[in-house]
Scaffold this active site. Structure first.
Site, PDB file in Angstrom:
ATOM      1  N   PHE A 133       1.190   2.131  -3.509  1.00  0.00           N
ATOM      2  CA  PHE A 133       0.992   1.026  -2.565  1.00  0.00           C
ATOM      3  C   PHE A 133       1.104   1.451  -1.102  1.00  0.00           C
ATOM      4  O   PHE A 133       0.586   0.771  -0.213  1.00  0.00           O
ATOM      5  CB  PHE A 133       1.960  -0.111  -2.902  1.00  0.00           C
ATOM      6  CG  PHE A 133       3.157  -0.238  -2.000  1.00  0.00           C
ATOM      7  CD1 PHE A 133       3.106  -1.056  -0.889  1.00  0.00           C
ATOM      8  CD2 PHE A 133       4.321   0.451  -2.260  1.00  0.00           C
ATOM      9  CE1 PHE A 133       4.208  -1.185  -0.051  1.00  0.00           C
ATOM     10  CE2 PHE A 133       5.421   0.328  -1.437  1.00  0.00           C
ATOM     11  CZ  PHE A 133       5.367  -0.489  -0.329  1.00  0.00           C
ATOM     12  N   LYS A 134       1.756   2.588  -0.843  1.00  0.00           N
ATOM     13  CA  LYS A 134       1.896   3.033   0.545  1.00  0.00           C
ATOM     14  C   LYS A 134       0.525   3.225   1.223  1.00  0.00           C
ATOM     15  O   LYS A 134       0.418   3.134   2.444  1.00  0.00           O
ATOM     16  CB  LYS A 134       2.679   4.343   0.618  1.00  0.00           C
ATOM     17  CG  LYS A 134       4.032   4.347  -0.098  1.00  0.00           C
ATOM     18  CD  LYS A 134       5.114   3.683   0.695  1.00  0.00           C
ATOM     19  CE  LYS A 134       6.519   3.919   0.156  1.00  0.00           C
ATOM     20  NZ  LYS A 134       6.767   3.407  -1.204  1.00  0.00           N
TER      21      LYS A 134
END
Ligand SMILES: *Cc1c(COP(=O)(O)O)cnc(C)c1O
Length: 485
Positions: A111-112
């Site tokens: 998700f980063k």
């Protein structure tokens, strides 16, 4: 829109380009927007008709008003392109009667990427906007996913150099290979003998060391951070909460105004803080469930008001949540208790490793947040149960959230959004083991086996990793971090 520090009342006001360029405020605090823009029903309904990158450009324009609409549009289009994220940047999977918001379709399958594909473009623009003559030197402490996502995001970006520190035994072999094989002429990767907090404390110490800054300035460089303490990381994360609500509206799963509970697998508190900001802007979110693994300091904090880091640190199957200091919690303290109290709490944390938040403040926090933790056994059982029951494969971090969501749902009649933060293939050995399969000794064999067992496709970036050439192998003591620059 002006930004101020979490630690000084009436601190100097700055614009977003300055804040993104500098990361931390001079008093050691984090930058926060002085006030929040409002999301109305009309606006959300307009956003519901837009693409992800259009939604991103619009929402960012509310916070980064010193960037032009054209700049934000171009940055968002480049960041969330089909080439980088596939057709839909942040799709929602319906699993039973819960929604899983999949934030891992970017170039590193975690998700980063949602923030780190756009943040470097914002930083690059900020150098021109602030008249900065020096180039940026990004230092990153990572528990795995941030490092690779930052390396991908900043790779060969003009006027930026990046160095990533990761705990040598705190990341998976696949994460290690992802970082060690990073391409680009402006990147460096070093592992640290210690845990994530050692790496993060080391980076923070360098940032606040005037001699180090001076030495760097002589080389025409200044320090900047890509960690989730940087507002440029946080702002793009607000987008996917709004976007998820829009998608559920567009698909008829929600009517405007229906409260949507959200469960977030939490480490540094950045992701869930973005949900909190979206809620404060007016998005109809219900409870924000902060899910932790057995490093349950946030669960204890939400339930007792005492933040006590003097405790055992566990290495778990969800390593990106193995954290004792959740830096972004400072921003929540600012929103709920104000700068003076926040400064006190942070000083107490630095000095004694503990702080206790006033009961009135905790009452406010508990209106929006619940804290639930999940043991290693529960995490594994959740992966297995969800796969058996729904044919849906989730990673270890997402499983922590799924378990917490299940537990919380008993108390709530709202629909639930579970935030899914990594592809199951990023943690293939643990996922295989959870499914009751033997785990091959080699991580890459584990990828193939997980694919055979589940028939779920392997993301391209991971499938090609086995053949990638290792470029970085250095391991150092945390004390040597400054020297290693
Ligand atoms: C970073 C990360 C988290 C924790 O997110 P925070 O914003 O630090 O709370 C959870 N899951 C995965 C897979 C991550 O990479």
């Amino acid at each position: 829109m002006n930004y101020i520090s979490t630690r000084t009342k009436a601190s100097e006001k700055q614009q977003s380009a300055f804040v993104i360029k500098n990361g931390l405020a001079p008093d050691g605090g984090l930058y926060v927007p002085e006030s929040l823009p409002t999301l109305t029903e009309d606006l959300v309904c307009v956003l519901a008709k837009m693409s992800y990158s259009e939604r991103a450009a619009y929402i960012l324009s509310l916070f980064l008003d010193d960037y032009s609409d054209e700049e934000l549009k171009a940055a968002a289009e480049a960041a969330y392109s089909q080439e980088k994220f596939g057709k839909v940047a942040a799709p929602i999977a319906k699993v039973g009667d819960n929604y899983f918001l999949e934030l891992w379709h970017g170039p590193t399958s975690a998700f980063k990427d949602m923030a780190l594909q756009i943040m470097p473009r914002l930083l690059s623009l900020s150098l021109g906007k602030t008249g900065e003559e020096k180039d940026a030197y990004i230092l990153v402490a990572t528990s795995g996913d941030t490092g690779k996502a930052a390396l991908e995001g900043y790779c060969d970006i003009d006027r930026v150099k990046i160095k990533v520190f990761y705990p040598v035994d705190g990341v998976s072999n696949i994460q290690k290979k992802q970082m060690a094989s990073q391409k680009g002429n402006n990147v460096d990767v070093v592992s640290i003998k210690g845990n994530f907090d050692d790496a993060q404390s080391g980076v923070k110490a360098i940032f606040s060391n005037p001699a180090a800054r001076e030495q760097l300035a002589k080389q025409g460089l200044f320090f900047s951070s890509a960690n989730s303490i940087n507002w440029g990381r946080l702002a793009p994360q607000i987008v996917y909460y709004v976007s998820a609500y829009c998608d559920l509206l567009a698909e008829g799963e929600l009517k405007y105004g229906d409260l949507l509970d959200v469960t977030v697998p939490t480490g540094n508190f950045g992701n869930i803080l973005a949900a909190y900001i979206a809620k404060k802007m007016g998005l109809p979110l219900g409870k924000l469930v902060c899910a932790s693994n057995c490093n349950n300091i946030l669960t204890d904090f939400i339930n007792t008001g005492v933040y006590d880091k003097r405790r055992e640190f566990f290495t778990t199957v969800s390593p990106s949540m193995d954290i004792l200091i959740s830096s972004n919690l400072e921003r929540l303290l600012w929103f709920t208790a104000g700068a003076e109290k926040t400064k006190e709490y942070m000083e107490s944390l630095a000095k004694d490793g503990i702080y206790t938040v006033d009961a009135e403040v905790m009452e406010i926090i508990r209106k929006d947040f619940a804290g639930i933790s999940c043991s290693e056994e529960e995490t594994k059982a959740t992966i297995k149960n969800i796969f058996k029951e729904f044919g849906y494969l989730c990673d270890t971090h997402t499983a922590v959230a799924a378990k917490a969501a299940l537990e919380y749902k008993k108390e709530s009649g709202n629909k639930m959004l579970v935030v899914s933060t990594a592809s199951p293939y990023k943690f293939a050995p643990a996922v295989l083991s959870a499914l009751g399969e033997d785990v091959p000794a080699d991580d890459f064999d584990a990828l193939d086996k997980l694919n055979e067992v589940t028939k779920v496709a392997i993301p391209q970036n991971l499938a090609s990793l086995r053949q990638a050439t290792v470029r970085f192998t250095k391991t150092i003591d945390p004390k040597e971090m400054l020297q290693s620059l």
